[in-house]
Every structure is written in C-alpha cells, then in structure tokens.
Design a protein around this motif. Structure first.
Motif, short mmCIF file in Angstrom:
data_model
loop_
_atom_site.label_atom_id
_atom_site.label_comp_id
_atom_site.label_asym_id
_atom_site.label_seq_id
_atom_site.Cartn_x
_atom_site.Cartn_y
_atom_site.Cartn_z
N VAL A 267 3.12 0.49 -9.47
CA VAL A 267 1.85 -0.07 -8.79
C VAL A 267 2.15 -1.27 -7.63
O VAL A 267 1.06 -1.97 -7.28
CB VAL A 267 0.85 -0.84 -9.96
CG1 VAL A 267 0.56 0.20 -11.05
CG2 VAL A 267 1.75 -1.89 -10.49
N GLY A 268 3.32 -1.20 -7.22
CA GLY A 268 3.72 -2.11 -6.17
C GLY A 268 3.31 -1.74 -4.84
O GLY A 268 2.50 -0.57 -4.49
N PRO A 269 3.37 -2.59 -3.67
CA PRO A 269 3.02 -2.15 -2.42
C PRO A 269 3.42 -0.56 -1.92
O PRO A 269 2.89 0.19 -1.43
CB PRO A 269 3.52 -3.01 -1.36
CG PRO A 269 4.09 -4.15 -2.42
CD PRO A 269 4.36 -3.68 -3.70
N ALA A 270 4.55 -0.16 -2.20
CA ALA A 270 4.99 1.21 -1.94
C ALA A 270 4.15 2.31 -2.75
O ALA A 270 4.12 3.30 -2.09
CB ALA A 270 6.65 1.51 -1.96
N ALA A 271 3.72 2.23 -3.72
CA ALA A 271 2.72 2.96 -4.56
C ALA A 271 1.53 3.20 -3.70
O ALA A 271 1.11 4.27 -3.82
CB ALA A 271 2.70 2.53 -5.96
N PHE A 272 1.29 2.36 -2.77
CA PHE A 272 0.12 2.55 -2.26
C PHE A 272 0.17 2.54 -0.55
O PHE A 272 -0.59 2.75 0.29
CB PHE A 272 -0.95 1.33 -2.31
CG PHE A 272 -1.36 0.94 -3.73
CD1 PHE A 272 -2.56 1.90 -4.25
CD2 PHE A 272 -0.55 0.29 -4.50
CE1 PHE A 272 -3.02 1.47 -5.43
CE2 PHE A 272 -1.30 0.16 -5.94
CZ PHE A 272 -2.46 0.58 -6.33
N GLY A 273 1.57 2.81 -0.33
CA GLY A 273 1.86 3.60 0.92
C GLY A 273 2.23 2.40 2.06
O GLY A 273 2.18 2.50 3.04
N TYR A 274 2.44 1.09 1.29
CA TYR A 274 2.80 -0.06 2.34
C TYR A 274 4.32 -0.12 2.40
O TYR A 274 4.82 0.26 1.36
CB TYR A 274 2.14 -1.37 1.76
CG TYR A 274 0.74 -1.33 1.71
CD1 TYR A 274 0.04 -1.43 2.82
CD2 TYR A 274 -0.12 -0.95 0.67
CE1 TYR A 274 -1.42 -1.56 3.00
CE2 TYR A 274 -1.57 -1.23 0.77
CZ TYR A 274 -2.05 -1.26 2.01
OH TYR A 274 -3.60 -1.31 1.98
N SER A 275 4.67 -0.72 3.50
CA SER A 275 6.17 -1.02 3.71
C SER A 275 6.55 -2.59 3.23
O SER A 275 7.67 -2.64 3.39
CB SER A 275 6.63 -0.61 4.99
OG SER A 275 6.03 -1.34 5.77
N HIS A 276 5.69 -3.50 3.34
CA HIS A 276 6.18 -4.72 2.92
C HIS A 276 6.56 -4.81 1.38
O HIS A 276 6.21 -4.07 0.86
CB HIS A 276 4.93 -5.74 3.16
CG HIS A 276 3.78 -5.48 2.21
ND1 HIS A 276 2.76 -4.82 2.40
CD2 HIS A 276 3.49 -5.96 0.70
CE1 HIS A 276 2.07 -4.81 1.40
NE2 HIS A 276 2.29 -5.49 0.37
N GLU A 277 7.51 -6.03 1.50
CA GLU A 277 8.11 -6.16 0.25
C GLU A 277 7.11 -7.00 -0.63
O GLU A 277 6.66 -7.97 -0.19
CB GLU A 277 9.43 -7.02 0.36
CG GLU A 277 10.51 -6.61 -0.69
CD GLU A 277 11.78 -7.26 -0.45
OE1 GLU A 277 12.52 -7.99 -1.45
OE2 GLU A 277 11.87 -7.45 0.79
N TYR A 278 7.14 -6.88 -2.09
CA TYR A 278 6.16 -7.68 -3.01
C TYR A 278 6.76 -9.16 -3.13
O TYR A 278 7.93 -9.17 -3.37
CB TYR A 278 6.23 -6.94 -4.29
CG TYR A 278 5.50 -7.84 -5.08
CD1 TYR A 278 3.99 -8.34 -5.04
CD2 TYR A 278 6.22 -8.17 -6.43
CE1 TYR A 278 3.70 -9.04 -6.04
CE2 TYR A 278 5.75 -8.93 -7.19
CZ TYR A 278 4.20 -9.36 -7.13
OH TYR A 278 3.93 -10.33 -8.22
N ARG A 279 6.13 -9.97 -2.88
CA ARG A 279 6.59 -11.62 -3.21
C ARG A 279 5.67 -12.03 -3.85
O ARG A 279 4.41 -12.41 -3.67
CB ARG A 279 6.68 -12.37 -1.64
CG ARG A 279 7.90 -11.93 -0.88
CD ARG A 279 7.99 -12.78 0.41
NE ARG A 279 7.86 -14.13 0.12
CZ ARG A 279 7.35 -15.01 1.24
NH1 ARG A 279 7.09 -14.79 2.31
NH2 ARG A 279 7.48 -16.32 0.96
N PRO A 280 6.23 -12.19 -5.25
CA PRO A 280 5.25 -12.82 -6.26
C PRO A 280 4.41 -14.16 -5.93
O PRO A 280 5.07 -15.00 -5.41
CB PRO A 280 6.09 -13.01 -7.54
CG PRO A 280 7.48 -12.35 -7.19
CD PRO A 280 7.41 -12.31 -5.64
N LEU A 281 3.19 -14.18 -6.10
CA LEU A 281 2.48 -15.25 -5.96
C LEU A 281 2.87 -16.23 -7.02
O LEU A 281 2.81 -16.00 -7.91
CB LEU A 281 0.65 -14.86 -6.32
CG LEU A 281 0.07 -14.50 -5.15
CD1 LEU A 281 -1.41 -14.42 -5.73
CD2 LEU A 281 -0.19 -15.82 -4.03
N GLY A 282 2.91 -17.55 -6.46
CA GLY A 282 2.65 -18.73 -7.42
C GLY A 282 4.19 -18.96 -7.82
O GLY A 282 4.55 -19.47 -8.81
N VAL A 283 5.25 -18.18 -7.01
CA VAL A 283 6.57 -18.27 -7.61
C VAL A 283 7.20 -19.29 -6.35
O VAL A 283 7.18 -19.02 -5.18
CB VAL A 283 7.04 -17.29 -7.59
CG1 VAL A 283 8.90 -17.46 -8.05
CG2 VAL A 283 6.49 -16.45 -9.08
#
Lengths: 351, 351
Positions: free
Chosen positions: A335-351
């Motif tokens: 369910v990360g960005p790549a699963a929706f076709g995005y190329s950005h890396e996931y950066r967890p919010l609030g960390v």
C-alpha cells in the motif's frame, strides 16, 4: 460486548469518515442505511476481538466501487445482506460475526444492516485501520488470509461469487463485476475463524471512530479548533489550510480518481486521490503520502469525502501516522506510494 | 446410450464447426483437449434426451469469450472441469448429465473432458442448434430457464459464480469476468432437471454434427463438391464462392468481431461476424442473415472459423435454415438482426 444504537452511529460515521481519508463511502448515506436497519431491528451488539470464540466464523462487509457514483445511484439497503447470505451459502456454514473490512464513512456502518437484521454481533476491528481503494490492500493479505471466497451484490439483487487463489485476482474479478453492476456494489468476503480474526485484524477501530466523532462535537462546544483537535488526537498535524480552487476528476469507472488544488494566499497544495487521498504535496514536495492518513476537513472539522470535493470549499488537510504494520517493508510493498504508481519514497509522518 | 470414442470426435469436431457458423471455438484445439481426456479416461457415453430420467440434474458446458484469443492463449484443459465442479458445489447436488450449450467446433467437444474424467454421460442435444455469441441466446431463454447459477473458470484456476435474475445479466457479468480472465474462459451453467432438458433443448445435434463431418469425407472420396454436399444436407445453398481479399478485425476484448470481403471475378460478398457469421451481403443486398446459418468453407469443405479468416483463402459461403424456434417472433427478438444492431428485416432462407 456492548450495544451501539442510533445515537452512537452518528459519531461512528463522522469519525470513520475522518479515518477513511476521503474514501470508504459517504457517511451520510451510510448512516441513513444503518439507522433504518436499527430502527427496524433494534440495536447491534459490538464484540471485541478477544470476545470471539476460536471457532467462530467471521466475514467482512464493505462497499466496493466508485463512491462518486453512489451519490446518485443510492444503495437499495439490501445489498450487504444479499452479499452476506450468498457468501454464507457458498461457505455452507453459518457466519457468526460481521467485520467491517475497512474504516470509512459508509464502510464502518455497512455491517450494521447485516448484523441488525440477522441478529449477529459486529466486531470492533477492521482490516486496514483506515480505508484503501482495493480488495488486496488489507493486513490479511500480509498474513496470508484470502479475500476469497467473496460475494458481491448490487441493488438489483444480482450477485456473484469470486473463488480465486490470491487477493490480487480477487480485486481484479471483483472490480470488473462491480463496474458491470453499475460501478458500486456491496462485498462480503474474507471469511476467517475467530482465532484468525484476533490475529490478523486491527482491533478497536469502531470505538476509535466513535471517540473521534464525539471529539469533533466536543471541540465545537468548547470553541477549540476541531481540525487541530483531530490532528492531535491522531498524533498528526495540520499540513495545509486553504480554499479548493480546482477539482479534476478522471473517468475511471472503478474508482473515484482525480486531484484537487487547495490555495492559501501564499502557497497551494495538490491533493491526489483514488477513492482515498493518496498524496498531498506543496510545490512538488510531498507533505504526506500513503499509507499515512491524509484527512480533508471543513472548518467545522467535518470530513469531506473525495467525491464531494468542490470549488470554493475552505478545508484543512490533516496528516496522521498510519498503523505500524503499513510501515514495514511488506506493508509498504502492498500500500506504499509504488503500489499506486508513484515514484517518491515514503517518509513516515511525525518521525 | 451409445459410446463416442476418439475416432468419432474428429467427425463431430468438423461437423460442429460447420454448424457453428464460424464460431464456437477452433475445432482443432477442441479436438485435442477432448482426445486427451478420452485417452486418459476412456470413451464417453452419449444419451438421447428421452433416455434422461425426470429428476436428473443436467448442466451445460461451453467456452465463452473471443476465439481469436484462444489461438494464442491455449486452454490448460482443466477449465471446464473447474467450472463444472464450482457449479456443482454451488448447487449442493451432484450433476448427472453434461450438456453442450451450443454446437461449435470446440463447444460441442467441451463437455467431453468433464464427462470422461467424472464418468458422466453427455447429452445428444444443445441449446441453440448452432452457435451464438452471447449467453442469453439460447432456446432456454425463450422457455424461461435461467442460465444462472453459472460458473466460469480460467486456465489459472480462478473461478467465479454468477447468481442473477435474468439471462441478460448473466451475459453481462459472465462477459466482464471473462474479459478480466484474459478474454477466454470456460462456462458451466443452465442447471436443469432431466424433464426440462427434454423440453427445452434441441435434440440430436451431436449426432447431426457427426453425420455432417462424416459426409465431408465421403464427398471427397466420391469426388463430389463437398460444399454442395454440405449445403444440400442442411437444406440450404451455396450463396457465394470466391477469394478472401480483406479481413478487418475490431478491437473488442469480449468477442471476435469484424468483417471480411470475398471476391469473385464479377462480384464481391461482405461477411460480418461477431464470433459467428451474422450477415452475408452482396452489393448491399442481404444474402443471408442471423438467425439462419452462414457457414464459410474452404474448397475441401473444411469449415473456416471466423478467427482464422485471412487474405487469399478460397472459400464458399453456404446459407442454411436455422432451427424453427429461431424464426418465431420471440426467437427473432432474441437472436434476429435487431439483436445485433442491424436494421434489415429477416427474410428466411429457402422459403
């Protein structure tokens, strides 16, 4: 076990629509259908996962399709029951507990008509801890629990059963049937034992939604900014506040896809959605991204479903951390960005 | 009851492909799959409809989708059995007889792997007396016998069950699932009692196909024009003879749609097809039209499936009368020119 009546439904609907991050169906329509069922059959019992016997037979309920369409093609009210009974016949055993597949304005309430009319308890849990647009996007998939067999029913009384090997195929066949049925339908699937339900679902999310819904009313009464109150409650923050100045909707029969632009006096925020809000960005910089929660609220803290976004609305965009399972490598693969076709890396919010 | 072995399959495949009017799947592929099953499990018993007990449980088998695709995406061989067993589980009772849903090069043979491996007899009958491209286009629809519940299975082992009110909805949902499965699949449906099978099917069509297939070989041996022999046997006539000079195929994932032009030295014939040949016309004048049979044959009397039509083939176009049920007002409403979007009036061949 505790009872949920019509009064609490209102809180659940609002809270679940916030946690549903724009998706999961319109909370108003969901509430009307559930209230009608409670009026006819009385209140519904809600069970904690730990109260469910090992050998219970649990099945999930949820809406599938494009919420945009449901604004005009209203549910008949019997779809979830038809899907549930079709699944039960396929399984050849009585289902004992009803589980919301996801948290969403309509989807947290979708099990209630089934539970009320058949006298079954609803589980205080779900399979996402939020809403996602596709069948395979559940923690069950990470734990190897199949969606199949699953049944889908429409407002005309048509039903199909999908019997497949993996949850991606469940999604494909369920989606194509849903589109043919008129782009929205009700789904019942993910049959599992009581033990499995304890192991693979996210507990307490109905109660969480109820508390969150209640919090909004309390903030208004106390003249606290409800959007700030929601953000704090969820451990997140307000990412952007402004006016919706553009909404583009893609013609996809299976989902409510599109993007919106929200403007403040000195900046603008881009919001991309596929049923749920997927990415919020500002000048090309990602402010928040799936799987973290992106909640769009009006000034009163009322959640705005993606299909209801329109020019002129004053909104706050709140970002909040998702359930920790989604932040693991397997979770992000699903369910990360790549699963929706995005190329950005996931950066967890609030960390 | 009589036995059908591998030797007779060859005749059935050819005869059924002629009666299938271009559709019903490739007879070569159909024969290979059926021969393999007979090799493994032995010959199959064929029952006349009058030999079936009233309380028998009969279910149909047939291929669904675009035969064009099956040329490259070959069946795994187990699809029909998977669909049949999925339907049986849905019905909760043992199916006792297998029925070809239509007459076609592959479809008349599709029941054989199921019958051979499960030890069940095949009915010497079908539901069309020819082939048609859509689920609802069966005499059963005229008699109010539902296609549903029906099961569809693909070569990957995926299956779905369709449970709907009418045969048009069965077509819509079956078609959309088939497309998602990769444009071809095997279907098992039209569950009916033995009594119903006697009342609503067209009897003797397997034997008819077998005799027709044998006739072609006999004509060749006796140096008679096989196309003329076929036309006489079917009570029809050769409408046109010439060379295929153009084939246009439409991109429709659910069917093999398109048209072909056949030229003789002084005239040309236009052939429109949707899996089956629907209309043959010359200078805008309709020579033959659904529901009558339009069979395209090479010079040796070998049937040419619509998906195998190509530039340079020398072919004869034979027209022959359809089963009388299709010439009634109800029959024409279901499978006449208008059902395929044509505005011409149906003029029965040979009258």
């Amino acid at each position: 076990m505790r009872e949920i009546g019509a009064a609490e439904l209102r809180h659940v609907a609002r809270g679940a629509a916030i946690l549903g991050t724009g998706g999961g169906g319109d909370p108003y329509i969901g509430r009307l259908v559930a209230e009608q069922a409670l009026l006819e059959y009385g209140p519904v019992l809600v069970a904690e996962p730990h109260e469910v016997p090992d050998d219970a037979l649990v099945a999930g309920i949820g809406m599938i399709g494009a919420p945009t369409v449901m604004i005009e093609k209203l549910p008949a009210g019997e779809e979830a029951v038809t899907a549930f009974l079709t699944l039960q016949r396929e399984l050849g055993r009585s289902i004992t507990h009803v589980l919301p597949i996801e948290v969403g304005g309509m989807n947290s309430l979708a099990p209630f008509p089934v539970a009320a009319s058949l006298g079954l308890p609803v589980l205080d849990a779900d399979c996402m801890g939020r809403a996602f647009p596709m069948v395979q996007m559940v923690v069950c998939t990470l734990d190897g629990v199949p969606a199949s067999p699953l049944a889908i029913a429409d407002e005309k009384g048509n039903a199909i059963v999908v019997d497949v090997h993996d949850n991606n195929w469940a999604e494909r066949l369920a989606r194509s049937a849903t589109i043919r049925m008129g782009c929205t339908a009700l789904l019942s699937g993910f049959p599992m034992s009581g033990k499995q339900a304890r192991d693979v679902t996210i507990p307490g999310t109905l109660t969480l939604a109820s508390r969150l819904g209640r919090l909004v009313e309390q903030a208004r009464r106390e003249h606290v900014d409800p959007c700030q109150a929601i953000a704090s409650f969820l451990g997140g923050r307000v990412l952007f506040t402004g006016k919706v100045v553009d909404v583009m909707r893609a013609r996809d029969p299976g989902f409510a896809k599109g993007e919106a632009r929200i403007e403040a006096h000195d900046a603008s925020c881009r919001l991309e959605f596929q049923n749920e809000h997927l990415v919020a960005s500002r000048d090309g910089e990602v402010l928040a991204s799936v799987p973290d929660l992106i909640c769009v609220l009006d000034e009163q803290g009322e959640p705005v479903p993606a299909e209801r976004l329109r020019y002129g609305q004053r909104v706050a965009v709140v970002g909040a951390p998702c359930h920790p399972r989604w932040r693991t490598p397997e979770g992000l693969a699903l369910v990360g960005p790549a699963a929706f076709g995005y190329s950005h890396e996931y950066r967890p919010l609030g960390v």
